[in-house]
Design an enzyme around this catalytic site. Sequence first.
Site, PDB file in Angstrom:
ATOM      1  N   MET A   1       0.845  -1.198   0.000  1.00 37.10           N
ATOM      2  CA  MET A   1       0.000   0.000   0.000  1.00 37.10           C
ATOM      3  C   MET A   1       0.884   1.253   0.000  1.00 37.10           C
ATOM      4  O   MET A   1       1.982   1.238   0.539  1.00 37.10           O
ATOM      5  CB  MET A   1      -0.908   0.026   1.230  1.00 37.10           C
ATOM      6  CG  MET A   1      -1.745  -1.229   1.442  1.00 37.10           C
ATOM      7  SD  MET A   1      -2.679  -1.700  -0.013  1.00 37.10           S
ATOM      8  CE  MET A   1      -3.833  -0.348  -0.108  1.00 37.10           C
TER       9      MET A   1
ATOM     10  N   ARG B   1       5.968  14.537   0.460  1.00 34.91           N
ATOM     11  CA  ARG B   1       7.336  14.105   0.110  1.00 34.91           C
ATOM     12  C   ARG B   1       7.937  15.053  -0.930  1.00 34.91           C
ATOM     13  O   ARG B   1       9.137  15.281  -0.940  1.00 34.91           O
ATOM     14  CB  ARG B   1       7.334  12.662  -0.423  1.00 34.91           C
ATOM     15  CG  ARG B   1       6.968  11.654   0.655  1.00 34.91           C
ATOM     16  CD  ARG B   1       7.069  10.218   0.159  1.00 34.91           C
ATOM     17  NE  ARG B   1       6.258   9.340   1.004  1.00 34.91           N
ATOM     18  CZ  ARG B   1       6.305   8.020   1.006  1.00 34.91           C
ATOM     19  NH1 ARG B   1       7.125   7.393   0.187  1.00 34.91           N
ATOM     20  NH2 ARG B   1       5.544   7.312   1.800  1.00 34.91           N
TER      21      ARG B   1
ATOM     22  N   GLU C   1       1.186  -5.074   3.502  1.00 36.01           N
ATOM     23  CA  GLU C   1       1.931  -5.791   2.444  1.00 36.01           C
ATOM     24  C   GLU C   1       1.392  -7.198   2.272  1.00 36.01           C
ATOM     25  O   GLU C   1       1.126  -7.876   3.260  1.00 36.01           O
ATOM     26  CB  GLU C   1       3.384  -5.995   2.887  1.00 36.01           C
ATOM     27  CG  GLU C   1       4.334  -4.902   2.658  1.00 36.01           C
ATOM     28  CD  GLU C   1       5.667  -5.335   3.251  1.00 36.01           C
ATOM     29  OE1 GLU C   1       6.526  -5.791   2.497  1.00 36.01           O
ATOM     30  OE2 GLU C   1       5.807  -5.240   4.485  1.00 36.01           O
TER      31      GLU C   1
HETATM   32  P1  TTP Z   1       5.579   1.505   4.831  1.00 35.86           P
HETATM   33  O1  TTP Z   1       4.964   0.560   3.851  1.00 35.86           O
HETATM   34  O2  TTP Z   1       7.020   1.326   5.179  1.00 35.86           O
HETATM   35  O3  TTP Z   1       5.440   2.962   4.296  1.00 35.86           O
HETATM   36  P2  TTP Z   1       4.174   3.698   3.752  1.00 35.86           P
HETATM   37  O4  TTP Z   1       3.094   2.758   3.398  1.00 35.86           O
HETATM   38  O5  TTP Z   1       3.803   4.768   4.724  1.00 35.86           O
HETATM   39  O6  TTP Z   1       4.754   4.409   2.505  1.00 35.86           O
HETATM   40  P3  TTP Z   1       5.258   3.777   1.151  1.00 35.86           P
HETATM   41  O7  TTP Z   1       4.289   4.268   0.125  1.00 35.86           O
HETATM   42  O8  TTP Z   1       6.603   4.344   0.965  1.00 35.86           O
HETATM   43  O9  TTP Z   1       5.253   2.301   1.273  1.00 35.86           O
HETATM   44  O10 TTP Z   1       4.752   1.497   6.174  1.00 35.86           O
HETATM   45  C1  TTP Z   1       3.357   1.210   6.222  1.00 35.86           C
HETATM   46  C2  TTP Z   1       2.760   1.908   7.427  1.00 35.86           C
HETATM   47  O11 TTP Z   1       3.390   1.469   8.618  1.00 35.86           O
HETATM   48  C3  TTP Z   1       2.991   3.371   7.389  1.00 35.86           C
HETATM   49  O12 TTP Z   1       1.975   4.022   6.647  1.00 35.86           O
HETATM   50  C4  TTP Z   1       3.003   3.760   8.823  1.00 35.86           C
HETATM   51  C5  TTP Z   1       3.499   2.540   9.549  1.00 35.86           C
HETATM   52  N1  TTP Z   1       4.911   2.714  10.012  1.00 35.86           N
HETATM   53  C6  TTP Z   1       5.144   3.091  11.332  1.00 35.86           C
HETATM   54  O13 TTP Z   1       4.206   3.253  12.099  1.00 35.86           O
HETATM   55  N2  TTP Z   1       6.423   3.242  11.761  1.00 35.86           N
HETATM   56  C7  TTP Z   1       7.488   3.059  10.955  1.00 35.86           C
HETATM   57  O14 TTP Z   1       8.629   3.213  11.386  1.00 35.86           O
HETATM   58  C8  TTP Z   1       7.228   2.656   9.589  1.00 35.86           C
HETATM   59  C9  TTP Z   1       8.365   2.424   8.654  1.00 35.86           C
HETATM   60  C10 TTP Z   1       5.943   2.493   9.165  1.00 35.86           C
END
Ligand code: TTP
Length: 737
Positions: A19, A60, A121
């Site tokens: 996502m 971003r 994921e």
């Molecule tokens: P990610 O899939 O790492 O990032 P994202 O979905 O926000 O962005 P991207 O489009 O780059 O994939 O993380 C998924 C969710 O998990 C994110 O929205 C918020 C949470 N998260 C945290 O709470 N703490 C963290 O350190 C990370 C990496 C993610």
Amino acid sequence: MPIARPKPKDARVIAHVDMDCFYVQAEQRKNPELRGLPTAVVQYNSWKGGALIAVSYEARRFGVKRSMRGDEAKKVCPNIQLIQVPVARGKADLNLYRHAGFEVVSILATKGRCERASIDEVYLDLTDAAKSMLLETPPEVLEAIDEEALKSHILGVTDDITDREGNVREWLCRSDADHEDKLLACGAIIIAQLRTKVLEETKFTCSAGIAHNKMLAKLASAMHKPAQQTVVPSSSVKDLLASLPVKKMKQLGGKLGSSLQTDLEVKTIGDLLQFTEEQLQERYGINTGTWLWNIARGINGEEVEDRLLPKSHGCGKTFPGPQALKTTASVENWLNQLCEELSERIQSDLDQNKRLAHTLTVHAKAFKVNDLDFHKKFPSKSCPLRYGTAKIQEDAMKLFVSGLREFLGSQNIGWGVTSLSVTASKLLDIPHGTSIVRFLQDKNPSTSLACSNVSMEEIFPLHPADQNGKQNEVASEEIGDDNDTLVRDKALCRRGTWTRKPKDKAKCSILNYFQGSNSSSCLTKEALDGSFQDHAPLSSSGNQHHSRVNKIKQQGGPAEANNDTGTHPNQTGQKIDTWNFNIEDIDPSMIDELPLEIQREVQGWLQSPKRANTSKRVSSIESSNSSACMTKQALDGFFKDHAPLSSSGSQNYSGTNKIEQGGPAKANNSTGTHRNQTGQKFDMWTLNIEDIDPSIIDELPSEIQREVQGWLRRHKHANTSKRGSSIVHYFSSAKKS
Ligand code: TTP
């Protein structure tokens, strides 16, 4: 530890769907006014505007990064909308995101085997769907190709951006392509359709990677974001890996990756190609060596598991700097809150998914005041999980205290806890029809707490964010992959592997003695671990001390690390493991804590003037090693505190009011050996319904409550009708006269 698996014989089509800025999307769906605005979700911790955990793609563009805090983000993007993560019990509440993730998974799972790898994921095995499509409607015969599919990035093909769509169409529809590429083309079309469906039904965008294995699909999904998909044909793998920095590869972010860089001067995955498999094995061991050799060639045989539910539930909180908890009362206060949430989550898992959690683990990070030994880790502690908030809280506190004792050793100094979390793991389906039995078996409250000695790093190796001091509140789902990797809920964002150290195995062998050859046998390893750990110290080496004279030999028991074990064929020629332990290791003061049955057995050994004569003991213990679901001990333990046994101290079994289940209870008058439908022998035990104290029913999971209440209702009804029946009247009047 990565596991080397051979390349599958037939080509597979695997997708990794991730996502986009997931928490932001979930918040934007809740509040559509935020759509299109630079937005970030911040932690529940207002220091410097809170740590950013999710950043929208609009933000971003202004240079806002996840490593920033709210105040810093406002400097680079004054219009940024900072949304605080929902809060419950003084900590982040991730239910909104969890449920949103599940909505997506249920759509994706319609097309193939689906493995939920984290909160946002998913891996999908689309092999069958792609094969069917290729057979029935191959891309070359399609009148129109899905628009979303035409936007795909195809590595090695779409580098020419002048006519990307034309290139993609041509690649997807090539009739002269090899079979593997044709399957990938079908996979790309299927994924494009699924992503469109996800957008329509959930309003969420996602990105995807489509390849022949999980490793490549995962790498690809991150290559073009947001709302795009990337295909990895076999012909492009070499180039992809040639430029891929070592640390970008899953499993190479830690020590192994560092060693490759410093010891072998390997910078990219492709650089590994210069080493033979033997060289890599020599340096890193057979499995890791082969795994490295494989990944250098893009080989990864890992299966997509069929798993939509998390492997564990966890909740935690960090207490940075001055917030560190410095008294057991403050730890207890927080543990109680974490356990309350955990209890709710495992209860709803049970209600919705019919799964029971079996292990409770407490993890903490702590420091000692003015102590130079700051490398000493706070040990993680586990015990069998008992349902009911109060019980979980009680056990969690005991685990913490036991960990603290070990952490401090003999030092009488101040300490502080900077992070605390509780995890419920070993989530297993309730076998149909045996729910009460299974529940009670593992929920035996008479079992003492056990120490699994799984270290914090083994469970949650530090994420770079933590190393940078980023504070994360933990509310995790362990959704791991098949090498038992702990995949973080992204808020946790840490990975780890559940492994036991050899010393733990040695420590546990006395338990295995009792546990016998059956994993679902009377007494769990943990139960006995708990019973023995504080009472029967191991020899100074940390291993069991074995004497030739006083040892008891027992079948079964996985005690691989135990020197005194061996594999022997049994009478039927099957291989069984045998191992021994020293009677002297048993501390008589702890015998009372064992279940009655075992107490008698152990006392018998200790009283025996001829300890060397062990054959008799062997036979009696062996007889209790049956494969039954439920044991008398488990029931004793469970009902002991609540439903006192008859005054004689033995079970009061009545012919009419009994509940029958399979289970070993050799010492029980009311047991017998029966044959089941397949002709196998099994033991029966009975339990007097009257022994069930209704006041404890509320403490059972609702599933079990219903079952027990059903028994009680039927029992009451039966008694009532008996009273009203004529035959009862006949005898009672006959008696009277
Ligand atoms: P990610 O899939 O790492 O990032 P994202 O979905 O926000 O962005 P991207 O489009 O780059 O994939 O993380 C998924 C969710 O998990 C994110 O929205 C918020 C949470 N998260 C945290 O709470 N703490 C963290 O350190 C990370 C990496 C993610």
